[in-house]
Design a protein around this motif. Structure first.
Motif, short mmCIF file in Angstrom:
data_model
loop_
_atom_site.label_atom_id
_atom_site.label_comp_id
_atom_site.label_asym_id
_atom_site.label_seq_id
_atom_site.Cartn_x
_atom_site.Cartn_y
_atom_site.Cartn_z
N CYS B 245 0.80 -1.10 0.24
CA CYS B 245 -0.06 -0.11 0.02
C CYS B 245 0.92 1.27 -0.04
O CYS B 245 0.54 2.02 -0.82
CB CYS B 245 -1.04 0.10 1.03
N VAL B 246 1.89 1.35 0.71
CA VAL B 246 2.81 2.24 1.00
C VAL B 246 3.60 2.50 -0.51
O VAL B 246 3.74 3.46 -0.95
CB VAL B 246 3.78 2.30 2.05
N GLU B 247 3.85 1.25 -0.85
CA GLU B 247 4.70 1.47 -2.14
C GLU B 247 3.86 1.79 -3.27
O GLU B 247 4.37 2.72 -4.16
CB GLU B 247 5.11 0.00 -2.76
N ALA B 248 2.43 1.66 -3.29
CA ALA B 248 1.54 1.92 -4.34
C ALA B 248 1.34 3.80 -4.34
O ALA B 248 1.39 4.29 -5.40
CB ALA B 248 0.08 1.34 -4.08
N ILE B 249 1.54 4.16 -3.19
CA ILE B 249 1.38 5.38 -2.96
C ILE B 249 2.38 6.32 -3.53
O ILE B 249 2.53 7.19 -4.16
CB ILE B 249 1.09 6.00 -1.48
N ALA B 250 3.67 5.66 -2.78
CA ALA B 250 5.07 6.37 -3.02
C ALA B 250 5.43 6.26 -4.48
O ALA B 250 6.36 6.89 -5.03
CB ALA B 250 6.03 5.96 -2.15
N GLY B 251 4.73 5.19 -5.25
CA GLY B 251 5.39 4.86 -6.65
C GLY B 251 6.75 4.28 -6.56
O GLY B 251 7.33 4.45 -7.95
N ARG B 252 7.22 3.77 -5.58
CA ARG B 252 8.47 2.99 -5.56
C ARG B 252 8.60 1.76 -4.57
O ARG B 252 7.63 1.79 -3.77
CB ARG B 252 9.59 4.12 -5.36
N THR B 253 9.56 0.95 -4.83
CA THR B 253 9.53 -0.18 -3.91
C THR B 253 10.42 0.20 -2.74
O THR B 253 11.32 0.81 -2.69
CB THR B 253 10.14 -1.57 -4.69
N LEU B 254 10.04 -0.78 -1.51
CA LEU B 254 10.73 -0.38 -0.39
C LEU B 254 11.51 -1.71 -0.07
O LEU B 254 11.26 -2.64 -0.58
CB LEU B 254 9.71 -0.04 0.87
N HIS B 255 12.45 -1.54 0.92
CA HIS B 255 13.23 -2.63 1.35
C HIS B 255 12.44 -3.41 2.55
O HIS B 255 11.92 -2.65 3.42
CB HIS B 255 14.46 -2.12 1.85
N LYS B 256 12.19 -4.62 2.11
CA LYS B 256 10.94 -5.48 2.97
C LYS B 256 11.45 -5.45 4.23
O LYS B 256 10.81 -4.94 5.42
CB LYS B 256 11.00 -6.91 2.47
N GLN B 257 12.63 -6.03 4.77
CA GLN B 257 12.92 -6.14 6.04
C GLN B 257 13.24 -4.90 6.92
O GLN B 257 12.86 -4.62 7.84
CB GLN B 257 14.30 -6.89 6.25
N ASN B 258 13.65 -3.73 6.29
CA ASN B 258 13.71 -2.48 6.74
C ASN B 258 12.45 -2.15 6.94
O ASN B 258 12.18 -1.29 8.19
CB ASN B 258 14.56 -1.70 6.20
N PHE B 259 11.45 -2.46 6.25
CA PHE B 259 10.18 -1.74 6.45
C PHE B 259 9.46 -2.53 7.53
O PHE B 259 8.91 -1.80 8.39
CB PHE B 259 9.24 -2.02 5.04
N ARG B 260 9.74 -3.73 7.68
CA ARG B 260 9.10 -4.25 8.87
C ARG B 260 9.71 -4.17 10.36
O ARG B 260 8.97 -3.58 11.33
CB ARG B 260 9.58 -5.95 8.85
N ARG B 261 11.02 -3.74 10.26
CA ARG B 261 11.69 -3.33 11.40
C ARG B 261 11.13 -1.82 11.72
O ARG B 261 10.83 -1.65 12.95
CB ARG B 261 13.13 -3.19 11.13
N LEU B 262 10.91 -1.02 10.83
CA LEU B 262 10.42 0.24 11.13
C LEU B 262 9.07 0.26 11.88
O LEU B 262 8.63 0.67 12.76
CB LEU B 262 10.14 1.16 9.85
N MET B 263 8.11 -0.73 10.92
CA MET B 263 6.94 -0.80 11.84
C MET B 263 6.88 -1.19 13.32
O MET B 263 6.11 -0.75 14.04
CB MET B 263 6.07 -1.62 10.87
N GLU B 264 7.66 -2.12 13.35
CA GLU B 264 7.83 -2.87 14.57
C GLU B 264 8.40 -1.91 15.80
O GLU B 264 7.74 -1.70 16.74
CB GLU B 264 8.61 -4.24 14.50
#
Lengths: 309, 309
Positions: B245-264
């Motif tokens: 969802c974030v990627e759809a809005i931002a129009g670019r891909t994110l680094h999966k592991q780091n995204f998870r870490r951020l959320m947690e």
DNA sequence: CACCATATGCTCAAACTGAGTATAGACGAT
DNA sequence: ATCGTCTATACTCAGTTTGAGCATATGGTG
């Protein structure tokens, strides 16, 4: 939602013009500090931005560096009992340099006159512990339910950094609105025909103080990710002057060495040659803003964890 | 600037309603995708915000999670030759959940239909190198002076990440305005009675596409420092869905592991129990948004080098 | 000439970030 | 039954950034 024209709407412009002089952030006012400059929306101008810029520059006799739209206010009851017609106010935030602020007959007032609780440069201001915290506590306790009491206490604590919460300088608008809701600022009491309270800052007409709070919040946020400080500075300045300017706006003190490092590594400034002799101690080098970087770099906001392409 | 009423001004509201369904960001439209929903400013409502919220909820039959004022447009020539009266448009950005977007007869269109150059999830879209970059280069070369040519080249390079400059997804509005100025988008050509160009995205009436660009830019910036993504998500979701969802809005891909870490580490989500079976591979845990944190924490913007008190 | 005040420079540890590698759990094909 | 594939989740690590201290330079003042 059929398309139909709505007439009998009054539209005017309100300008929040800010400058920092002598380490104090100031705002341009009219009516002896009780109102922000405003005027009718002119149909003649090509754009809002242009109209406002012309008007401001005519009044201050100085070019206006920066101008951005702030917010459009249109709530039904915002003008109080004073006006019957519905008014829409489009507000703008403008930044002026020191000289501009000093010149002319315009009235400039320190913005902490209106928001004494917002200046944390010398630590938390006494008005919070002395006046606001007790008043907010009383307001919280007066809530009908236990849940609402707890909720109010939490809102007050977070907004004002009470009970161990940390102060967040960007919450200027929330704080003003909380004080309004709690009946602590004069604007609210005035509406209800009650006595005005002391110690909760200087009041303004209508909702002008709310507009000023909006402007302060916006500027405090913006200064962190766009190089707008320079719009407030003279052509050359020392790094300490620059820091003092940011501190005046943010309402808190910064770490000197880290501030310098930040400026240098971002390459926002370059040495202009020469140094100040006015100050005591070792003379400080003069710097100037590197206008080029604004064009070279697209100042991104904050970051997301991007993947390499 | 004397106070006087300016009448004969038409005020209307324009809503940019966004949702993300099936990994695509969408916007609610009318007129078969050629306009944003709009309507007259109603005097009856207590506030702009309330009026718009009522109207939207009535139309989508779903509560609207988030609504913020976007911008007030009032330039003299914005409506084109179509309207003689001066119109002020107050625009709002609203976020809707998937279900809301799917239900009802409302038309939702993917926003990259209008801005194909904004979707970098699969790398730079071919339309940039194929159509836009050559057109921008031609526009730059057509400038009268060498200085202007160089300036135009630099603007194009920075906005579109050409010549080694990095793509900045937040510059959506600047990019649209650059294309408008360069005469590459249909809205500009239409104004001048010329043929419409192909490949520069789908056009909208009046300046609606500019308003949509403003909304996208705002949302892309906001998603980084305020937890607004959750307004677009169903009650429970997997972390990958959230990331998509974030990627759809931002129009670019994110680094999966780091995204998870951020959320947690930000404690924005908590396990809701259960897991998805719909997907291939190991089932993903379901999470829900921790509404409490929004109240507990005052989400600060970016940081300044503060000094300890 | 010592002393003071401010400017500027250097250092270091803690936190954060980008990015890789490894293991776990479900499913389908052989 | 087992192996391979696919996705989810966990662990690790180096490079960078940040907060904050200490040290030194350079002018004026008594």
């Amino acid at each position: 939602m059929p398309r139909s024209a709505s007439r009998s709407v009054v539209v005017d412009l309100i300008a929040v013009l800010a400058a920092v002089t002598g380490g104090e952030p100031r705002v341009m006012t009219v009516e002896h500090g009780s109102a922000l400059p405003s005027g009718p929306f002119e149909l003649a101008h090509r754009s809002l931005q242009h109209g406002l810029r012309d008007w401001v520059e005519q009044r201050t006799h100085h070019p206006l560096g920066y101008l951005e739209q702030l917010y459009t206010f249109a709530d039904k009851d915002r003008a109080g009992a004073e006006s019957a017609a519905r008014t829409i106010s489009i507000s703008y935030l403008g930044l002026a340099r020191e000289q501009a602020a000093a010149a002319g007959a315009a009235e400039w007032h320190g913005w902490y006159e209106y928001f004494p609780w917002e200046d944390h440069r010398d630590g938390p201001p006494p008005v919070i512990a002395g006046t606001l915290a007790p008043a907010l506590a009383a307001w919280a306790e007066s809530a009908p339910s236990a849940a609402e009491r707890s909720h109010r206490r939490q809102r007050a604590a977070i907004s004002f950094g009470l009970d161990g919460a940390t102060w967040n300088e960007e919450l200027t608008l929330q704080r003003y609105e909380l004080l309004y809701e709690a009946g602590i600022v004069a604007e609210r009491l005035r509406r209800e025909g009650r006595e005005e309270a002391a110690g909760a800052g200087r009041a303004m007409i209508a909702d002008h103080r709310r507009i000023l709070a909006t402007a302060i919040a916006r500027l405090r946020a913006k200064i962190k990710y766009r190089p707008v400080v320079f719009e407030l500075m003279p052509p050359t300045f020392t790094l300490l002057q620059l820091q003092r300017c940011v501190e005046a706006i943010a309402g808190r003190t910064l770490h000197k060495q880290n501030f310098r490092r930040l400026m240098e590594q971002q390459e926002l400034v370059e040495e202009a040659g020469g140094a100040t002799t006015e100050t005591l101690g070792r003379p400080a080098k003069l710097f100037r803003f590197r206008h080029a970087v604004v064009e070279e770099r697209a100042f991104a906001g904050t970051k997301l964890p991007l993947a390499r392409s």
